[in-house]
Design a protein around this motif. Structure first.
Motif: not given
Length: 86
Positions: A32-38
Motif C-alpha cells: 500500500a505504501y509503494r502504491k501511494f508513492d507511485q
C-alpha cells in the motif's frame, strides 16, 4: 535406567495462524505504501491513504490478538507497550 521424556512446547495453531496473518498484513501494508508513492491522481492518493489506514488497523488488531494469546511471545515480536502504527 529410567528414560525421561520431555513434552515439546507445541505452538498454539491459532497463534501460528495469527503470526502468519500478521506477516501477510505487513506485506500488504508495504505494498500500500509503494502504491501511494507511485500515485499521481488525487483520487488515487486518497484511495491509497484509506488503504494504508485499513492495513495499519489490521496490523494493530493482529498484534493485540497475538499479545493477548501469548504474552510470553512479546520479546520475539520485539513489541512493548501499546502497538500503534504511525
Amino acid at each position: 535406567m529410567k528414560t525421561t521424556f520431555f513434552k515439546k512446547n507445541r505452538q498454539d495453531p491459532e497463534l501460528l495462524a495469527l503470526r502468519a496473518e500478521l506477516q501477510s498484513a505487513q506485506g500488504d501494508l508495504s505494498l500500500a505504501y509503494r502504491k501511494f508513492d507511485q500515485a499521481v491522481d488525487p483520487e488515487l492518493v486518497e484511495s491509497c491513504i484509506y488503504q494504508i489506514k485499513a492495513e495499519k488497523a489490521r496490523c494493530n488488531y493482529l498484534i493485540r490478538a497475538i499479545k493477548e494469546r501469548s504474552p510470553e511471545s512479546l520479546p520475539a515480536l520485539r513489541l512493548e507497550g501499546e502497538a500503534v502504527w504511525t
